[in-house]
Design a protein around this motif. Structure first.
Motif, PDB file in Angstrom:
ATOM      1  N   SER A  20      -0.031   4.584  -7.393  1.00  0.00           N
ATOM      2  CA  SER A  20       1.354   5.005  -7.249  1.00  0.00           C
ATOM      3  C   SER A  20       2.015   5.034  -8.628  1.00  0.00           C
TER       4      SER A  20
ATOM      5  N   ASN B  86      -5.622   6.897  -5.989  1.00  0.00           N
ATOM      6  CA  ASN B  86      -4.747   6.085  -5.147  1.00  0.00           C
ATOM      7  C   ASN B  86      -3.862   5.160  -5.986  1.00  0.00           C
TER       8      ASN B  86
ATOM      9  N   LYS C   4      -5.599  12.678  -8.098  1.00  0.00           N
ATOM     10  CA  LYS C   4      -4.813  12.086  -7.018  1.00  0.00           C
ATOM     11  C   LYS C   4      -5.661  11.170  -6.135  1.00  0.00           C
ATOM     12  N   SER C   5      -6.975  11.276  -6.205  1.00  0.00           N
ATOM     13  CA  SER C   5      -7.836  10.441  -5.362  1.00  0.00           C
ATOM     14  C   SER C   5      -7.960   9.004  -5.883  1.00  0.00           C
TER      15      SER C   5
END
Length: 100
Positions: free
Chosen positions: A97, A95, A92-93
């Motif tokens: 979408s 970034n 998730k780091s």
């Protein structure tokens, strides 16, 4: 009644399919790059990504998280025919979408 569209999604399979010089409106266009045949070179893709960034155009890569990380794209597009769940476990780091 008028409908104002805020976003325009352009799906391309080759970076030569679109001329970014014709896009004048900023922050409304999203380009989704589908790389089915993998004929574009990485240097050309990086240059295309830089032009998109300078014109404030969001750039998404379809179904290829490794290429999205290399190109530092704005996100990844998961199409409906993609049945793999490996995208759920990415960091998730990063970034990125996700568009479904």
């Amino acid at each position: 009644m008028f409908i104002i569209k805020n976003k325009y999604f352009l799906i391309i399979e080759n970076i030569k399919d679109i001329d970014l010089k014709n896009i004048k409106i900023r922050n409304k266009f999203f380009i989704i790059y589908r790389n089915k045949k993998k004929i574009d070179k990485l240097n050309d893709l990086l240059r295309f990504r830089q032009i998109c960034r300078s014109k404030a155009i969001k750039f998404y890569v379809a179904n290829d998280i490794e290429l999205a990380i290399i190109l530092n794209s704005d996100g990844i597009y998961l199409s409906s025919f993609n049945k793999e769940l490996k995208f759920l476990n990415f960091n998730k780091s990063l970034n990125l979408s996700i568009l479904f």
